[in-house]
Motif scaffolding. Sequence first.
Motif, PDB file in Angstrom:
ATOM      1  N   LEU A  41      24.169  16.139  19.996  1.00 57.73           N
ATOM      2  CA  LEU A  41      22.711  16.260  19.973  1.00 57.73           C
ATOM      3  C   LEU A  41      22.265  17.552  20.659  1.00 57.73           C
ATOM      4  O   LEU A  41      21.360  18.246  20.191  1.00 57.73           O
ATOM      5  CB  LEU A  41      22.071  15.053  20.668  1.00 57.73           C
ATOM      6  CG  LEU A  41      22.022  13.746  19.877  1.00 57.73           C
ATOM      7  CD1 LEU A  41      21.669  12.581  20.797  1.00 57.73           C
ATOM      8  CD2 LEU A  41      21.018  13.835  18.723  1.00 57.73           C
ATOM      9  N   GLY A  93      22.825  20.602  18.513  1.00 52.33           N
ATOM     10  CA  GLY A  93      22.103  20.593  17.255  1.00 52.33           C
ATOM     11  C   GLY A  93      22.903  20.151  16.050  1.00 52.33           C
ATOM     12  O   GLY A  93      22.428  20.256  14.914  1.00 52.33           O
ATOM     13  N   TYR A 138      20.861  15.119  14.870  1.00 47.64           N
ATOM     14  CA  TYR A 138      19.429  15.036  15.125  1.00 47.64           C
ATOM     15  C   TYR A 138      19.102  13.581  15.456  1.00 47.64           C
ATOM     16  O   TYR A 138      19.743  12.653  14.928  1.00 47.64           O
ATOM     17  CB  TYR A 138      18.633  15.500  13.911  1.00 47.64           C
ATOM     18  CG  TYR A 138      18.858  16.964  13.589  1.00 47.64           C
ATOM     19  CD1 TYR A 138      18.131  17.955  14.242  1.00 47.64           C
ATOM     20  CD2 TYR A 138      19.820  17.341  12.653  1.00 47.64           C
ATOM     21  CE1 TYR A 138      18.342  19.297  13.962  1.00 47.64           C
ATOM     22  CE2 TYR A 138      20.039  18.678  12.366  1.00 47.64           C
ATOM     23  CZ  TYR A 138      19.304  19.655  13.024  1.00 47.64           C
ATOM     24  OH  TYR A 138      19.524  20.973  12.755  1.00 47.64           O
TER      25      TYR A 138
END
Length: 272
Positions: free
Chosen positions: A212, A215, A218
């Motif tokens: 997370l 990236g 999500y």
Amino acid sequence: MNEPTSPSYSKNGLAAPGYPLAAVRIVLVEPAGSLNVGAIARVMKNMGLQQLVLVNPQCDPLSLEAQQMAVHAFDILQAAQVVETLPAALQGCTRAIATTARPRTLDIQLEQPQDALPWLISTSEQATALIFGPESRGLSNEEMYYAQRFIRIPSNPAYPSLNLAQAVAICCYELAKYSQLGVDDEKSAIAVDYASVEALEGFYQQLEALLLKIGYLYPHTATSRMEKFRQLFNRTQLENTEVAMLRGILTQMEWAMRKSEFGSRNSEAIGD
């Protein structure tokens, strides 16, 4: 080929610790019927199993109805462990099989009991679990992913749903039958330090947090993507040293990210 394994019993009729089924837990998630719980205790004792774990039961497992169905297996009910969550029920287990009565859209392989269940008792007496869902809905997708393998009892497609106690009875019979045959695989007799379910959960949580942060995941899709990672690693049956290695890699990556962020902040401060 190994000689057939015969259980030795104590005076109360429970299997001795060295018996292959002594380490197998029957885990019932939110059972709603006292009659079912009592019947399950009875068939467990019939087949030589003794560890019953109830996750957030919706009935009284010590009620008169449960006792009447258990008959001479009331000691199984008395010794049953009651926990609030499925992870708590699986604490210390290195292998878990989940059951389902309905087709699913999940990308999992459904096996027959006689094919998958022997896997639970070929781990050198390490704790294992067989998980059953509530009578009304079965196991949720989230609950299914705490297991490494999945079984479905073949039944009439026109009416495939079995009573909970009946499903447990069929699985207990298959486990008892295999335990009498012994394990015809020399490799299975080798003691392997498999990672427990809670050790794997710690790894999955650390992995999700890192993915997370960079990236790759999500928030709105993290659950479905992490299910894929769970399937991948659960299939490999990780050992404790392997989990430690993987978590060490994640920790080093986290350290490198913090160091890089600290260096960037210092550079910006000097530039100002």
